[in-house]
Enzyme design. Structure first.
Site, PDB file in Angstrom:
ATOM      1  N   SER A 145       0.864  -1.185   0.000  1.00  0.00           N
ATOM      2  CA  SER A 145       0.000   0.000   0.000  1.00  0.00           C
ATOM      3  C   SER A 145       0.894   1.228   0.000  1.00  0.00           C
ATOM      4  CB  SER A 145      -0.851   0.009   1.273  1.00  0.00           C
ATOM      5  OG  SER A 145      -1.481   1.263   1.465  1.00  0.00           O
ATOM      6  N   TYR A 158      -2.668  -0.950  10.321  1.00  0.00           N
ATOM      7  CA  TYR A 158      -2.526  -1.127   8.864  1.00  0.00           C
ATOM      8  C   TYR A 158      -1.178  -0.582   8.386  1.00  0.00           C
ATOM      9  CZ  TYR A 158      -4.028  -1.040   3.931  1.00  0.00           C
ATOM     10  OH  TYR A 158      -4.139  -1.240   2.576  1.00  0.00           O
TER      11      TYR A 158
HETATM   12  P1  NAD Z   1     -11.266  -6.318  -0.481  1.00  0.00           P
HETATM   13  O1  NAD Z   1     -11.888  -6.208   0.865  1.00  0.00           O
HETATM   14  O2  NAD Z   1     -12.093  -6.023  -1.689  1.00  0.00           O
HETATM   15  O3  NAD Z   1     -10.621  -7.759  -0.677  1.00  0.00           O
HETATM   16  C1  NAD Z   1      -9.877  -8.370   0.361  1.00  0.00           C
HETATM   17  C2  NAD Z   1      -9.739  -9.850   0.058  1.00  0.00           C
HETATM   18  O4  NAD Z   1      -9.060 -10.455   1.162  1.00  0.00           O
HETATM   19  C3  NAD Z   1     -11.093 -10.552  -0.072  1.00  0.00           C
HETATM   20  O5  NAD Z   1     -11.023 -11.567  -1.057  1.00  0.00           O
HETATM   21  C4  NAD Z   1     -11.263 -11.184   1.301  1.00  0.00           C
HETATM   22  O6  NAD Z   1     -12.110 -12.343   1.299  1.00  0.00           O
HETATM   23  C5  NAD Z   1      -9.826 -11.556   1.601  1.00  0.00           C
HETATM   24  N1  NAD Z   1      -9.624 -11.832   3.018  1.00  0.00           N
HETATM   25  C6  NAD Z   1      -9.890 -11.031   4.082  1.00  0.00           C
HETATM   26  N2  NAD Z   1      -9.647 -11.683   5.218  1.00  0.00           N
HETATM   27  C7  NAD Z   1      -9.188 -12.920   4.879  1.00  0.00           C
HETATM   28  C8  NAD Z   1      -8.770 -14.065   5.595  1.00  0.00           C
HETATM   29  N3  NAD Z   1      -8.767 -14.084   6.937  1.00  0.00           N
HETATM   30  N4  NAD Z   1      -8.377 -15.161   4.904  1.00  0.00           N
HETATM   31  C9  NAD Z   1      -8.397 -15.171   3.547  1.00  0.00           C
HETATM   32  N5  NAD Z   1      -8.788 -14.120   2.805  1.00  0.00           N
HETATM   33  C10 NAD Z   1      -9.178 -13.020   3.473  1.00  0.00           C
HETATM   34  O7  NAD Z   1      -9.978  -5.365  -0.423  1.00  0.00           O
HETATM   35  P2  NAD Z   1      -9.031  -4.752  -1.563  1.00  0.00           P
HETATM   36  O8  NAD Z   1      -9.219  -3.292  -1.543  1.00  0.00           O
HETATM   37  O9  NAD Z   1      -9.174  -5.492  -2.832  1.00  0.00           O
HETATM   38  O10 NAD Z   1      -7.604  -5.036  -0.901  1.00  0.00           O
HETATM   39  C11 NAD Z   1      -6.716  -6.024  -1.380  1.00  0.00           C
HETATM   40  C12 NAD Z   1      -5.310  -5.690  -0.899  1.00  0.00           C
HETATM   41  O11 NAD Z   1      -4.920  -4.427  -1.454  1.00  0.00           O
HETATM   42  C13 NAD Z   1      -5.175  -5.570   0.618  1.00  0.00           C
HETATM   43  O12 NAD Z   1      -3.961  -6.101   1.056  1.00  0.00           O
HETATM   44  C14 NAD Z   1      -5.199  -4.056   0.825  1.00  0.00           C
HETATM   45  O13 NAD Z   1      -4.544  -3.692   2.013  1.00  0.00           O
HETATM   46  C15 NAD Z   1      -4.463  -3.599  -0.409  1.00  0.00           C
HETATM   47  N6  NAD Z   1      -4.690  -2.194  -0.772  1.00  0.00           N
HETATM   48  C16 NAD Z   1      -5.942  -1.766  -1.109  1.00  0.00           C
HETATM   49  C17 NAD Z   1      -6.105  -0.431  -1.453  1.00  0.00           C
HETATM   50  C18 NAD Z   1      -7.439   0.123  -1.852  1.00  0.00           C
HETATM   51  O14 NAD Z   1      -7.534   1.349  -2.000  1.00  0.00           O
HETATM   52  N7  NAD Z   1      -8.478  -0.686  -2.053  1.00  0.00           N
HETATM   53  C19 NAD Z   1      -5.019   0.446  -1.439  1.00  0.00           C
HETATM   54  C20 NAD Z   1      -3.777  -0.031  -1.082  1.00  0.00           C
HETATM   55  C21 NAD Z   1      -3.629  -1.367  -0.751  1.00  0.00           C
END
Ligand code: NAD
Length: 263
Positions: A145, A158
């Site tokens: 991130s 986080y």
């Molecule tokens: P999201 O909530 O849409 O998806 C998260 C995924 O992780 C889902 O498939 C969920 O089922 C899975 N997950 C959560 N807990 C779990 C567990 N205990 N076991 C197995 N799977 C689990 O979120 P996203 O926005 O797609 O985020 C994905 C990654 O990208 C994360 O690591 C997040 O920190 C990172 N990220 C997201 C953003 C953003 O703006 N959306 C920005 C920077 C980084």
């Protein structure tokens, strides 16, 4: 540049939603066999799996490993290798967020964030590296991130977890550098996924402002382009890192944040 990943096997943790689902789509689209993972309604996951396999003409499986459980993470890797005889690509993507002032931060939320965002990256990588070393090639991509590089208030767990992913990536990159393996971290700015939509609500509560004000003054205020990063943009970089052209990119902490961390 096109990436041809036919014959390769990829695991994407947390790929039932958001960025992980988009990365799994891109890998399947490039011809890789994909193992999906993540939480959700079993019927919806099965529908996603079957649909992805048909559209891309590749094998797609699902493994339900809970990223808080080291034994289940080890089984995700072991059962993939048992099924396909190889593991070429590991995408560490699963992640969660909790927004709270540090003095009120719930203990279980801290533990879950460290387990899912950071420790799962260790457990999956630890299991994947021997397989990749034996093959003489491998690609590990972690979705960190912008918060691996800079901080925001109320996100102590986080930010700590994502800075941890950056440090872990650099350490392992040095260890595997002569083994044909690369490990890198992609650092997205804000992407409009379910995780961010939930934060809009939480930030509004923590800051005592409206959701519209959070979008305008908090989220896109941090991103100089004033645009959300798209999943397709992240997938483009991930495919590059997985390609032969990416072989010299190792231990890199790569912002895809519209200039956020340039400030
Ligand atoms: P999201 O909530 O849409 O998806 C998260 C995924 O992780 C889902 O498939 C969920 O089922 C899975 N997950 C959560 N807990 C779990 C567990 N205990 N076991 C197995 N799977 C689990 O979120 P996203 O926005 O797609 O985020 C994905 C990654 O990208 C994360 O690591 C997040 O920190 C990172 N990220 C997201 C953003 C953003 O703006 N959306 C920005 C920077 C980084």
């Amino acid at each position: 540049m096109t990436s041809d990943l036919r014959g390769q096997v990829a695991i994407v943790t947390g790929s039932t939603s958001g960025i992980g689902l988009g990365l799994a789509e891109a890998l399947a689209g490039a011809g890789a066999t994909v193992v999906l993972n993540g939480l959700g309604d079993p019927a919806a996951i099965e529908s996603t799996r079957a649909d992805m396999a048909v559209r891309h003409g590749v094998e797609v499986r699902y493994h339900p490993a809970d990223m808080t459980d080291p034994a289940q993470i080890a089984d995700l890797v072991a059962s993939t290798v048992a099924a396909f005889g190889r593991l070429d690509i590991l995408v560490n993507n699963a992640g969660i967020q909790h927004v709270s002032p540090v003095e009120d931060f719930p203990l279980d939320a801290w533990d879950r964030i460290i387990a899912i965002n950071l420790s799962s990256v260790f457990h999956a990588t630890r299991a994947a590296v021997p397989v990749m070393k034996a093959a003489g090639r491998g690609r590990i991509v972690s979705i960190a991130s912008a918060h691996a590089l800079v901080a925001s208030p109320f996100k102590s767990a986080y930010v700590a977890s994502k800075h941890g992913v950056a440090g872990f990536t650099k350490a392992v990159a040095l260890e595997v550098a002569t083994s044909g393996i690369t490990i890198n971290a992609i650092c997205p700015g804000y992407v409009k996924t379910p995780l961010v939509e939930a934060q809009i609500t939480d930030q509004a509560t923590a800051r005592g402002i409206s959701e519209e004000a959070v979008m305008r003054d908090v989220i896109l205020a941090a991103q100089p382009t004033k645009q959300f990063v798209t999943v397709e943009q992240l997938a483009g970089l991930a495919l590059y890192l997985c390609s032969d052209a990416g072989a010299s990119v190792n231990g890199a902490i790569l912002p895809v944040d519209g200039g956020w961390t340039a400030a």
